[in-house]
Design a protein around this motif. Structure first.
Motif, PDB file in Angstrom:
ATOM      1  N   ARG A 186       1.226 -11.627   8.008  1.00 30.20           N
ATOM      2  CA  ARG A 186       1.032 -11.650   6.506  1.00 30.20           C
ATOM      3  C   ARG A 186       0.041 -10.753   6.125  1.00 30.20           C
ATOM      4  O   ARG A 186       0.171  -9.913   5.104  1.00 30.20           O
ATOM      5  N   ALA A 187      -1.184 -10.823   6.806  1.00 34.42           N
ATOM      6  CA  ALA A 187      -2.310 -10.010   6.509  1.00 34.42           C
ATOM      7  C   ALA A 187      -1.991  -8.711   6.596  1.00 34.42           C
ATOM      8  O   ALA A 187      -2.677  -7.833   5.985  1.00 34.42           O
ATOM      9  N   VAL A 188      -1.311  -8.423   7.748  1.00 32.51           N
ATOM     10  CA  VAL A 188      -1.184  -6.878   8.135  1.00 32.51           C
ATOM     11  C   VAL A 188      -0.088  -6.288   6.948  1.00 32.51           C
ATOM     12  O   VAL A 188      -0.179  -5.008   6.428  1.00 32.51           O
ATOM     13  N   SER A 189       1.008  -6.966   6.805  1.00 28.01           N
ATOM     14  CA  SER A 189       2.186  -6.447   5.958  1.00 28.01           C
ATOM     15  C   SER A 189       1.955  -6.639   4.503  1.00 28.01           C
ATOM     16  O   SER A 189       2.803  -6.200   3.676  1.00 28.01           O
ATOM     17  N   GLY A 190       0.931  -7.487   4.074  1.00 28.55           N
ATOM     18  CA  GLY A 190       0.921  -7.931   2.972  1.00 28.55           C
ATOM     19  C   GLY A 190       0.458  -6.809   1.731  1.00 28.55           C
ATOM     20  O   GLY A 190       1.171  -6.951   0.652  1.00 28.55           O
ATOM     21  N   SER A 191       0.199  -5.771   2.215  1.00 27.00           N
ATOM     22  CA  SER A 191      -0.293  -4.692   1.413  1.00 27.00           C
ATOM     23  C   SER A 191      -0.482  -3.505   1.877  1.00 27.00           C
ATOM     24  O   SER A 191      -1.017  -3.581   2.904  1.00 27.00           O
ATOM     25  N   ILE A 207     -14.349  -0.770  12.110  1.00 25.65           N
ATOM     26  CA  ILE A 207     -13.251  -0.439  11.358  1.00 25.65           C
ATOM     27  C   ILE A 207     -12.649  -1.598  10.282  1.00 25.65           C
ATOM     28  O   ILE A 207     -12.264  -1.252   9.202  1.00 25.65           O
ATOM     29  N   ALA A 208     -12.790  -2.862  10.845  1.00 23.36           N
ATOM     30  CA  ALA A 208     -12.416  -4.076   9.933  1.00 23.36           C
ATOM     31  C   ALA A 208     -13.267  -3.795   8.701  1.00 23.36           C
ATOM     32  O   ALA A 208     -12.895  -4.201   7.616  1.00 23.36           O
ATOM     33  N   ALA A 209     -14.575  -3.550   8.852  1.00 22.82           N
ATOM     34  CA  ALA A 209     -15.276  -3.352   7.665  1.00 22.82           C
ATOM     35  C   ALA A 209     -14.733  -2.541   6.585  1.00 22.82           C
ATOM     36  O   ALA A 209     -15.282  -2.518   5.373  1.00 22.82           O
ATOM     37  N   VAL A 210     -14.325  -1.277   6.829  1.00 25.57           N
ATOM     38  CA  VAL A 210     -13.748  -0.167   6.212  1.00 25.57           C
ATOM     39  C   VAL A 210     -12.577  -0.706   5.563  1.00 25.57           C
ATOM     40  O   VAL A 210     -12.323  -0.048   4.282  1.00 25.57           O
ATOM     41  N   ALA A 211     -11.919  -1.598   5.741  1.00 24.30           N
ATOM     42  CA  ALA A 211     -10.480  -1.778   5.059  1.00 24.30           C
ATOM     43  C   ALA A 211     -10.681  -2.630   3.842  1.00 24.30           C
ATOM     44  O   ALA A 211     -11.889  -3.328   3.628  1.00 24.30           O
ATOM     45  N   THR A 212      -9.664  -2.303   2.983  1.00 22.79           N
ATOM     46  CA  THR A 212      -9.737  -3.113   1.701  1.00 22.79           C
ATOM     47  C   THR A 212      -8.730  -4.330   2.105  1.00 22.79           C
ATOM     48  O   THR A 212      -7.248  -3.847   2.075  1.00 22.79           O
ATOM     49  N   PRO A 213      -9.257  -5.705   2.010  1.00 16.41           N
ATOM     50  CA  PRO A 213      -8.107  -6.597   2.685  1.00 16.41           C
ATOM     51  C   PRO A 213      -7.158  -6.976   1.705  1.00 16.41           C
ATOM     52  O   PRO A 213      -7.281  -6.883   0.463  1.00 16.41           O
ATOM     53  N   ALA A 214      -6.096  -7.344   2.263  1.00 17.19           N
ATOM     54  CA  ALA A 214      -5.122  -8.138   1.447  1.00 17.19           C
ATOM     55  C   ALA A 214      -4.402  -9.206   1.876  1.00 17.19           C
ATOM     56  O   ALA A 214      -3.794  -9.127   3.169  1.00 17.19           O
ATOM     57  N   PRO A 215      -4.678 -10.416   1.542  1.00 19.55           N
ATOM     58  CA  PRO A 215      -5.529 -10.718   0.326  1.00 19.55           C
ATOM     59  C   PRO A 215      -6.949 -10.409   0.227  1.00 19.55           C
ATOM     60  O   PRO A 215      -7.540  -9.983   1.250  1.00 19.55           O
TER      61      PRO A 215
END
Length: 471
Positions: free
Chosen positions: A48-53, A283-291
């Motif tokens: 869900r966290a990968v495909s959420g947005s 690279i995780a820190a560079v992401a805009t997380p969704a949610p």
């Protein structure tokens, strides 16, 4: 030089013989238990966290892009050659222990990437920046230790490992089509430069398309092999488990003892999935997380470990065990995997492995570079430091294509051992923060609302958090 080699050898013996083999496992088990087997109970949340947005803001990359960049680094020649070596030295049971290492490593990957998201800030170029250096500096208040971590990361991932990946490409191409290694190195360096001079957004765009293609093609080859040998597949898979405990001596004609299986499976598993090393959080820190919650990027990177080991490494193992080839000292590593695919697909199989090595190794180069760029930014390198890193990476690619890199690789192992040790200590010391974040995320999900993190709701944690990002 002999004294330096001895010192490096001693450090590697300490790091890789004791600290990390047991430390990575212990920390993985610790987070697995403390977070309530989160990687199993909440596996659906990873998807869900990968495909959420697929949306992002101008300051970050999408969750899917962050996953593909981390996979670009994780899925390298170790997934082709390393698995073959594990089978040769440890027997089929080694694959079972790779699975176990990946399962506990998923919890470690979740923890380190969740922390990387929480402590991220805006870099000088406006992009989100962070990673272990950020949570060591601002979470633990130890900027000097964060600087040591960053230097070790630049040496290992930014420079030497990229030379090793370039060497793999050059060896495979020189064998397949007979081109001089220097020309191969120059071509790979130019291709690398075209991508890395576009910065992390360019790397993310390339990884977003290339990584699913390369991993998908490799997994498709494994699926075809399994369909063609469907009657033998259940026996091979059950045999891997039985061989791990000494209950079945051979699987697919390959034998191995319990001790050798455990030792080689754990080692190769740790090298392959990188959980706890402190690399993927950059690279995780560079992401805009969704949610919009630090934990969601933790779930994304835990899925990366699953894909790397449970899918790609298993694909290699199954294709080898279903082939009519016998691992030996003469036939191991890439040669063993090539021999297996040649048995299944003829000459196409040999060429397919050579192409897979190029894609796996090249994407590792650009993924590794993205980690090193984050470290340079933390050290205050600015545009000049990033330019110097890019030139150095291209030079190491050319050098690595032409050289045997064993001695320098030992130095990189020591650097990676140091950064991994620092990172493991840091995430254990910050484990209370991980628990608070996880409970906050899961309680909101349980209440039927999309999780969002508000730092003002948690005044007792994370004094070094950027409040503008998480307000």
């Amino acid at each position: 030089m002999d004294i330096l080699d001895q010192v490096i050898g001693f450090l590697n013996n300490i790091f890789w013989g004791y600290v990390l083999i047991y430390g990575l496992l212990a920390v993985g088990i610790y987070f697995t238990i403390r977070l309530g087997f989160i990687q199993i109970v909440h596996f659906r949340e990873m998807l869900r966290a990968v495909s959420g947005s697929d949306k992002t803001d101008k300051d970050g990359i999408s969750p899917f892009q962050a996953l593909t960049v981390s996979l670009a680094s994780r899925v390298g020649t170790g997934n082709i050659a390393g698995v073959a070596v594990a089978l040769t030295l440890g027997g089929p049971g080694a694959i079972f222990w790779m699975w176990m290492v990946a399962l506990v490593g998923m919890a470690t990957a979740y923890a380190e990437s969740t922390l990387a998201q929480l402590y991220k800030t805006h870099g000088p170029d406006g992009m989100y920046r962070g990673g272990p250096a950020a949570y060591i500096s601002r979470g633990l208040g130890l900027p000097w230790l964060a600087a040591i971590f960053s230097i070790a990361l630049i040496i290992a991932f930014g420079l030497v490992f990229n030379a090793v990946q370039a060497n793999s490409i050059a060896e495979a191409a020189a064998t397949a089509i007979g081109i001089d290694k220097m020309f191969i190195g120059l071509a790979v360096a130019v291709l690398t430069g075209v991508i890395i001079f576009g910065g992390i957004p360019q790397i993310a765009r390339v990884a977003e398309y290339v990584v699913p293609f390369m991993a998908g093609a490799y997994l498709l080859a494994a699926i075809v092999v399994m369909i063609l040998n469907i009657d033998r597949v259940p026996g091979i898979l059950s045999g891997i488990v039985l061989n791990a405990f000494g209950l079945q001596e051979t699987v697919g004609g390959v034998a191995g003892s319990v001790t050798a299986a455990m030792l080689n499976g754990i080692k190769r598993g740790l090298f392959s999935n990188e959980a706890g090393m402190g690399s993927a959080p950059n690279i995780a820190a560079v992401a805009t997380p969704a949610p919009h919650h630090p934990s969601s990027q933790g779930f994304v990177q835990a899925l990366g470990v699953f894909i790397d080991t449970l899918l790609v490494c298993t694909a290699t193992a199954v294709m080898i065990l279903l082939a009519d080839v016998m691992p030996s000292e003469q036939l191991t590593g890439v040669n063993l995997t090539q021999a297996a695919l040649q048995d299944h697909f003829g000459q196409f199989g040999t060429n397919f492995v050579a192409i897979a090595i190029f894609f796996f190794a090249f994407t590792s180069i650009i993924g590794n570079y993205s980690y090193a760029e984050n470290a340079v930014v933390y050290l205050g390198g600015g545009k000049g430091g990033i330019l110097a890193l890019r030139v150095a990476v291209m030079a190491m690619v050319i050098w690595g294509a032409m050289q045997a890199v064993a001695t320098v690789f030992n130095f990189a192992d020591a650097s990676m051992g140091l950064m991994a040790t620092i990172n493991l200590v840091a995430i254990v010391l910050l484990s209370g923060t991980v628990v608070v974040l996880t409970r906050d995320y899961l309680s909101q999900r349980k209440a039927g609302v999309e999780p969002r993190f508000h730092i003002e709701d948690h005044p007792d944690i994370a004094p070094g958090v950027n409040r503008e990002i998480w307000k």
